[in-house]
Enzyme design. Structure first.
Site, PDB file in Angstrom:
ATOM      1  CG  ASN A  63      -1.804   1.189   1.315  1.00  0.00           C
ATOM      2  OD1 ASN A  63      -1.553   2.213   0.676  1.00  0.00           O
ATOM      3  ND2 ASN A  63      -2.869   1.072   2.084  1.00  0.00           N
ATOM      4  CB  VAL A  64       2.031   3.541  -2.738  1.00  0.00           C
ATOM      5  CG1 VAL A  64       2.299   2.434  -3.748  1.00  0.00           C
ATOM      6  CG2 VAL A  64       0.745   4.291  -3.071  1.00  0.00           C
ATOM      7  CG  ASN A  90       2.347   3.888 -13.176  1.00  0.00           C
ATOM      8  OD1 ASN A  90       2.022   4.647 -14.074  1.00  0.00           O
ATOM      9  ND2 ASN A  90       1.629   2.817 -12.860  1.00  0.00           N
ATOM     10  CB  SER A 142      -1.525  14.184 -14.679  1.00  0.00           C
ATOM     11  OG  SER A 142      -2.617  14.609 -15.481  1.00  0.00           O
ATOM     12  CE1 TYR A 155      -4.701  11.483 -11.324  1.00  0.00           C
ATOM     13  CE2 TYR A 155      -4.848  13.302 -12.889  1.00  0.00           C
ATOM     14  CZ  TYR A 155      -4.394  12.032 -12.562  1.00  0.00           C
ATOM     15  OH  TYR A 155      -3.638  11.334 -13.460  1.00  0.00           O
ATOM     16  CB  ALA A 156      -5.469  19.349 -10.396  1.00  0.00           C
ATOM     17  CB  ALA A 157      -4.009  19.416  -5.312  1.00  0.00           C
ATOM     18  CB  SER A 158      -2.375  14.343  -6.048  1.00  0.00           C
ATOM     19  OG  SER A 158      -2.764  13.893  -7.332  1.00  0.00           O
ATOM     20  CE  LYS A 159      -1.087  11.699 -11.101  1.00  0.00           C
ATOM     21  NZ  LYS A 159      -0.118  10.584 -10.996  1.00  0.00           N
TER      22      LYS A 159
END
Lengths: 247, 81
Positions: A63-64, A90, A142, A155-159
């Protein structure tokens, strides 16, 4: 003879999509692999494909987003394969929703896997690469991390975080011979994007100058470049793979 | 091997310096040419070789060869093989 002969690569989220294409591409160029995903049985198909290419492969359930899990997985990989020359972060998820409706749980889940997971693996493997005085880290970001997207603030903040993490790691470890780069895919045909509506897909297509969606192989080929000595003077860079959608 | 010798060996290997330079008074940054990341790596190497965990606030104080030897002795690590 491949450009990665004798190299060991660890890839997270390697069971399907872009991660699987990366695994097969690095193996085709001679790398032996440590593959990580939530469950080892998910990795069976990728592992079989890699073995068919004549490469060694070890699979680990990780679990990353759990530090202890990542430490244990990385230690087991080093035990089995001796060293780690290439790390590909990834593993990633989406939990889309508009800001006004986004739950704290969906925010946390995406940040935990995409950003914290990349941090934890970079830390654990980075220490090994520092000691080896060499290594290449390739993080899958991304284009959404560069331009943002309605309905994907988590998702945007994480990437975007992954991109900033990549640059910081690149600066910190450059003196130890360790490079860190990111790949920012655009619209790639995977399970992550097949859930989108026909309307969204058409809008995306209209915004892509090359007029087609990308394939996992398009991304894997750039990862190969950044993982290999062909990019030995490239670090802290973000390569977009988006058919010209983001330049 | 005595604790002092083990510590010196690690420092020589990590910082690529000569044995004569590694005196108890020698400071890693000022005298042995280390940078701050080298110091972090040194602490990691001590932790690994001595099987001990060195907390961050303690690690910050380990700026010289003598300080490391005293610290590890204080933890009773010279009694272990």
């Amino acid at each position: 003879m491949g450009v990665l002969d004798g190299k060991i690569a660890l890839i997270t989220g390697a069971s399907r999509g872009i991660g699987r294409a990366i695994a097969e591409t690095l193996a085709r160029e001679g790398a032996d692999l440590a593959l990580c995903d939530l469950q080892t049985d998910w990795l069976a198909d990728t592992a079989a494909a890699v073995r068919a290419l004549g490469r060694r492969v070890e699979c680990f359930a990780v679990n990353v987003s759990q530090a202890a899990d990542v430490e244990a997985g990385v230690n087991a990989a080093v035990q089995a394969l001796g060293r780690i020359d290439i790390l590909v972060n990834n593993a990633g998820i989406t939990k889309d929703g508009f800001l006004a409706r986004m739950s704290e749980a969906d925010w946390d889940a995406v940040i935990d896997v995409n950003l914290k997971g990349t941090f934890l693996f970079s830390k654990a493997v980075g220490k090994i690469m520092m000691r080896q005085r060499g290594g290449a880290i390739v993080n899958i970001a991304s284009i959404i991390g560069l331009i943002g997207n309605a309905g994907q603030c988590n998702y945007a903040a994480s990437k975007a975080g992954v991109i900033a993490l990549t640059k910081s790691v690149a600066k910190e470890l450059a003196g130890r011979g360790v490079r860190a780069n990111a790949v920012a895919p655009g619209f790639i045909e995977t399970r992550m994007t097949e859930v989108l509506s026909a309307e969204v897909r058409q809008k995306m297509l209209d915004a892509i100058p090359m007029g087609r969606f990308g394939t996992p192989q398009d991304v894997a080929d750039v990862v190969l470049f950044l993982a290999s000595d062909a990019s030995s003077y490239v670090t802290g860079h973000v390569v977009t793979v988006s058919g010209g959608m983001v330049m | 091997m005595a604790l002092e010798d083990k510590v010196k060996e690690i420092i020589i290997e990590q910082l690529d310096v000569n044995a004569e330079q590694v005196t108890p008074q020698a400071k890693f940054i000022e005298d042995l040419g280390a940078d701050s990341l080298d110091q972090v790596e040194l602490v990691m190497a001590f932790e690994e070789k001595f099987g001990a965990e060195i907390p961050d606030d303690e690690a910050e104080k380990l700026t010289s060869v003598g300080a490391v030897i005293e610290y590890l002795k204080g933890k009773g690590l010279d009694k272990k093989d």
